[in-house]
Write a protein that holds these residues in place. Structure first.
Motif, PDB file in Angstrom:
ATOM      1  N   GLN A  36     -23.209  24.205 -91.149  1.00 54.92           N
ATOM      2  CA  GLN A  36     -22.193  24.752 -90.303  1.00 54.92           C
ATOM      3  C   GLN A  36     -21.850  25.833 -90.067  1.00 54.92           C
ATOM      4  OE1 GLN A  36     -20.261  21.953 -88.627  1.00 54.92           O
ATOM      5  NE2 GLN A  36     -21.449  20.245 -89.924  1.00 54.92           N
ATOM      6  N   GLY A  37     -22.582  26.790 -90.915  1.00 59.28           N
ATOM      7  CA  GLY A  37     -22.486  28.196 -90.479  1.00 59.28           C
ATOM      8  C   GLY A  37     -21.334  28.841 -91.772  1.00 59.28           C
ATOM      9  N   HIS A  38     -21.120  27.910 -92.533  1.00 63.24           N
ATOM     10  CA  HIS A  38     -19.896  28.785 -93.619  1.00 63.24           C
ATOM     11  C   HIS A  38     -20.886  29.249 -94.518  1.00 63.24           C
ATOM     12  CE1 HIS A  38     -17.853  24.959 -92.487  1.00 63.24           C
ATOM     13  NE2 HIS A  38     -16.985  25.849 -92.056  1.00 63.24           N
ATOM     14  N   GLU A  39     -20.567  30.719 -94.843  1.00 67.93           N
ATOM     15  CA  GLU A  39     -21.427  31.503 -95.976  1.00 67.93           C
ATOM     16  C   GLU A  39     -20.265  31.596 -97.117  1.00 67.93           C
ATOM     17  OE1 GLU A  39     -23.406  34.917 -94.540  1.00 67.93           O
ATOM     18  OE2 GLU A  39     -23.698  34.046 -92.576  1.00 67.93           O
ATOM     19  N   PHE A  40     -20.874  31.638 -98.286  1.00 65.10           N
ATOM     20  CA  PHE A  40     -19.945  31.709 -99.475  1.00 65.10           C
ATOM     21  C   PHE A  40     -21.118  32.329-100.589  1.00 65.10           C
ATOM     22  CE2 PHE A  40     -21.632  27.554 -99.392  1.00 65.10           C
ATOM     23  CZ  PHE A  40     -21.848  27.314-100.723  1.00 65.10           C
ATOM     24  N   GLU A  41     -20.471  33.036-101.563  1.00 63.60           N
ATOM     25  CA  GLU A  41     -21.235  33.362-102.750  1.00 63.60           C
ATOM     26  C   GLU A  41     -20.613  32.646-103.974  1.00 63.60           C
ATOM     27  OE1 GLU A  41     -20.693  37.595-102.923  1.00 63.60           O
ATOM     28  OE2 GLU A  41     -22.475  37.883-101.496  1.00 63.60           O
TER      29      GLU A  41
END
Length: 126
Positions: A36-41
């Motif tokens: 979905q294009g969500h970026e996280f760390e």
């Protein structure tokens, strides 16, 4: 009794320990991106084995590592049908012989539904 009560402490609240002199474990930030294009760390130990896939906290989809780690390909077994399992136990020749034998018994009225037996008995008697 009033001397034994704890005052000022909340359930699940603060720790009264001091953090001075404590050495934290070495950490690293690992990035992930979902479809979905969500970026996280995600914060992980330096010693930890980094997983290639992590669940996205926003949408719940699988997110792939941005570090280029690829997930392992799972070897899927082909689905075994009833026919495959039958062929493990008997050869096709044996199955043909059994079929012929059963058809003869069915046509002779020795096996099968009861209403077929009654019809065959009436024909034989008449």
């Amino acid at each position: 009794m009033a001397e034994r009560t704890l005052r000022g402490a909340r359930l699940g609240g603060q720790s009264f320990e001091d953090e001075r002199g404590i050495e934290f474990a070495a950490r690293q930030q690992v990035g992930y991106k979902c479809k979905q294009g969500h970026e996280f760390e995600v914060t992980m130990s330096v010693e930890a084995e980094i997983p290639a896939v992590w669940e996205c906290p926003r949408c719940g989809a699988e997110a792939l590592s941005t570090a280029g780690i690829l997930p392992e390909e799972k070897v899927e077994k082909p689905a075994r049908t009833h026919w495959d399992m039958l062929l493990e136990r008997r050869s096709e020749k044996e199955l043909e012989d059994i079929l012929k034998e059963r058809l003869e018994l069915l046509r002779g009225g020795e096996i099968g539904p009861a209403h077929l037996h009654r019809a065959n008995k009436k024909k034989r008697v008449s």
